[in-house]
Design an enzyme around this catalytic site. Structure first.
Site, PDB file in Angstrom:
ATOM      1  N   LYS A  55    -120.681  21.954   6.716  1.00 43.61           N
ATOM      2  CA  LYS A  55    -119.409  21.606   7.372  1.00 43.61           C
ATOM      3  C   LYS A  55    -119.407  20.129   7.739  1.00 43.61           C
ATOM      4  O   LYS A  55    -118.424  19.425   7.523  1.00 43.61           O
ATOM      5  CB  LYS A  55    -119.211  22.459   8.634  1.00 43.61           C
ATOM      6  CG  LYS A  55    -118.798  23.889   8.343  1.00 43.61           C
ATOM      7  CD  LYS A  55    -118.878  24.773   9.582  1.00 43.61           C
ATOM      8  CE  LYS A  55    -118.644  26.227   9.206  1.00 43.61           C
ATOM      9  NZ  LYS A  55    -118.937  27.178  10.281  1.00 43.61           N
ATOM     10  N   GLN A  99    -120.260  27.916  16.277  1.00 47.31           N
ATOM     11  CA  GLN A  99    -120.772  28.749  15.182  1.00 47.31           C
ATOM     12  C   GLN A  99    -121.195  30.120  15.722  1.00 47.31           C
ATOM     13  O   GLN A  99    -121.929  30.216  16.707  1.00 47.31           O
ATOM     14  CB  GLN A  99    -121.956  28.035  14.511  1.00 47.31           C
ATOM     15  CG  GLN A  99    -122.526  28.746  13.301  1.00 47.31           C
ATOM     16  CD  GLN A  99    -121.586  28.766  12.098  1.00 47.31           C
ATOM     17  OE1 GLN A  99    -120.758  27.887  11.909  1.00 47.31           O
ATOM     18  NE2 GLN A  99    -121.713  29.795  11.282  1.00 47.31           N
ATOM     19  N   ASP A 122    -111.013  27.319  14.359  1.00 46.76           N
ATOM     20  CA  ASP A 122    -111.319  28.633  13.782  1.00 46.76           C
ATOM     21  C   ASP A 122    -110.128  29.587  13.913  1.00 46.76           C
ATOM     22  O   ASP A 122    -110.089  30.623  13.251  1.00 46.76           O
ATOM     23  CB  ASP A 122    -112.497  29.273  14.524  1.00 46.76           C
ATOM     24  CG  ASP A 122    -113.821  29.124  13.792  1.00 46.76           C
ATOM     25  OD1 ASP A 122    -113.815  29.094  12.555  1.00 46.76           O
ATOM     26  OD2 ASP A 122    -114.856  29.047  14.480  1.00 46.76           O
TER      27      ASP A 122
HETATM   28  N1  GUN Z   1    -119.999  32.447  11.343  1.00 44.15           N
HETATM   29  C1  GUN Z   1    -119.695  32.998  10.142  1.00 44.15           C
HETATM   30  N2  GUN Z   1    -118.431  32.693   9.787  1.00 44.15           N
HETATM   31  C2  GUN Z   1    -117.920  31.942  10.775  1.00 44.15           C
HETATM   32  C3  GUN Z   1    -116.662  31.310  10.966  1.00 44.15           C
HETATM   33  O1  GUN Z   1    -115.729  31.387  10.166  1.00 44.15           O
HETATM   34  N3  GUN Z   1    -116.533  30.607  12.122  1.00 44.15           N
HETATM   35  C4  GUN Z   1    -117.527  30.500  13.028  1.00 44.15           C
HETATM   36  N4  GUN Z   1    -117.288  29.808  14.129  1.00 44.15           N
HETATM   37  N5  GUN Z   1    -118.711  31.074  12.877  1.00 44.15           N
HETATM   38  C5  GUN Z   1    -118.892  31.788  11.752  1.00 44.15           C
END
Ligand code: GUN
Length: 293
Positions: A55, A99, A122
Site C-alpha cells: 500500500k 490494518q 476503508d
Molecule cells: N485486512 C484485510 N483486508 C483489509 C482491508 O481491506 N482493510 C483493512 N483495513 N484491513 C484489511
C-alpha cells in the site's frame, strides 16, 4: 471452447493507479495539495506487513504522501486509539487505514468508529455504511468498489440485472449489495444457510463470490453469459507446493461465463488502486475542491 472475456484486473488496476497519479499531479499543480494516507499496523502478522508495504509503495508511486505507524502486538486499546486521534487531528493526513485484524485486546469496532468518517478510506465506519445504504456521498470499501468499477467497464449497463452475491461480510458482501442496488440491480445475498445456493446463483446475470471457500462455486452454477467476479483468495495444496484459487472453480465456470475474473490477477489488484482513489477523493472533499476530471 469458452467465449468468456477473462478480465485482466492487473492491467485495469494499473490504469486506475495511473489515473489517480495523473489527478494527484493536477491537484498539486493547481492547489499545492498532496493527498496523504496513513496506515496503522499493530502487531507482526507477516501477511499484514506485506499488504501494508505494498500500500505504501503504491501510494508513493501515485505521487501521494504515505506514512506508516507501527505498534507492537502488545499495544493497548488506548494506545491504538491515541494514534487514530492524533491522525484525525493532523491536517496533512487525508486518509487513515487501520490494518485488520487487530490483536484481541483491541476493540476493532471501536477503533474503526474512532476514525474521522471523512478520512475513513476503508469505508468501514458506521457513518460511511449508513451513508452508502442511504445513497449519500460516502467513502466506499475498496474491494467492492473495485468489483463495481470492473463491472461498469466490462459489462456496461447494470440496470435491471439480477445480481447474486455469495457472502455477507461487512467488508465485501454487504457493501457490494448496497452498491449494486444503487446501480438498479435486483440483488440477492446468499450465505451458508441459503437453501439451494446453486439454483440462486444460476439465475444471476452478475455473480459475485465472496465466501472464502476454495472453488465452492461450480461451473454449472453459472448462467450462460453471466459476469462472474471472484473475490476469494484461498491458498490450497498443490503437490509439494501451494497455489492460490478463488471461490469459483475457474476452469469450469469459464465455460459458461460471459466475463470472469481470474485468481490471482482479477479483483485483488483493484483493492489497492481503489484505496488510492479513495485517498484522493477524501483529500478533495476535505478542501472542498472538485475532483480533477
Ligand atoms: N485486512 C484485510 N483486508 C483489509 C482491508 O481491506 N482493510 C483493512 N483495513 N484491513 C484489511
Amino acid at each position: 471452447m469458452s467465449d468468456a472475456v477473462i478480465i485482466d484486473g492487473k492491467a485495469f488496476a494499473a490504469d486506475l493507479r495511473a489515473e489517480v497519479g495523473r489527478k494527484a499531479a493536477l491537484l498539486k499543480a493547481s492547489h499545492g495539495l498532496v493527498p496523504g494516507l496513513s496506515v496503522v499496523l499493530v502487531g507482526d502478522d507477516p501477511a499484514s506487513h506485506v499488504y501494508v508495504r505494498n500500500k505504501g509503495k503504491a501510494t508513493v508511486a501515485a505521487g501521494m504522501d504515505s506514512q506508516e505507524y507501527r505498534l507492537p502486538a502488545t499495544a493497548s486499546h488506548a494506545e491504538v486509539l491515541e494514534t487514530v486521534e492524533r491522525l484525525n487531528a493532523d491536517d496533512s493526513v487525508h486518509g487513515i487505514l487501520v490494518q485488520l485484524p487487530l490483536p484481541d485486546q483491541v476493540d476493532s469496532n471501536a477503533i474503526i468508529n474512532a476514525i474521522d468518517p471523512d478520512k475513513d478510506v476503508d469505508g468501514f465506519h458506521t457513518v460511511n455504511v449508513g451513508r452508502l445504504t442511504t445513497g449519500q456521498d460516502s467513502l466506499v470499501p475498496c474491494t467492492p468498489l473495485g468489483c463495481l468499477l470492473m463491472l461498469r467497464h466490462f459489462v456496461g449497463e447494470l440496470k435491471g440485472k439480477r445480481a447474486m452475491i455469495v457472502g455477507r461480510s461487512n467488508i465485501v458482501g454487504k457493501p457490494m449489495a448496497s452498491l449494486l442496488l444503487r446501480e438498479h440491480c435486483t440483488v440477492t445475498v446468499g450465505h451458508s444457510r441459503t437453501q439451494d445456493l446453486p439454483g440462486e446463483c444460476r439465475r444471476a446475470d452478475v455473480l459475485i463470490a465472496a465466501v472464502g471457500r476454495a472453488e465452492m462455486i461450480r461451473g454449472d452454477w453459472v448462467k450462460p453469459g453471466a459476469a462472474v467476479i471472484d473475490v476469494g483468495i484461498n491458498r490450497v495444496p498443490a503437490g509439494e507446493k501451494t497455489r492460490l484459487v478463488g471461490d469459483v472453480c475457474f476452469e469450469e465456470a469459464v465455460e459458461n461465463a460471459g466475463w470472469i475474473t481470474p485468481v490471482p490477477g482479477g479483483v485483488g489488484p483493484m483493492t489497492i488502486a481503489c484505496l488510492l482513489k479513495n485517498t484522493l477523493t477524501a483529500a478533495c472533499r476535505r478542501h472542498a475542491i472538485e475532483e480533477p476530471a
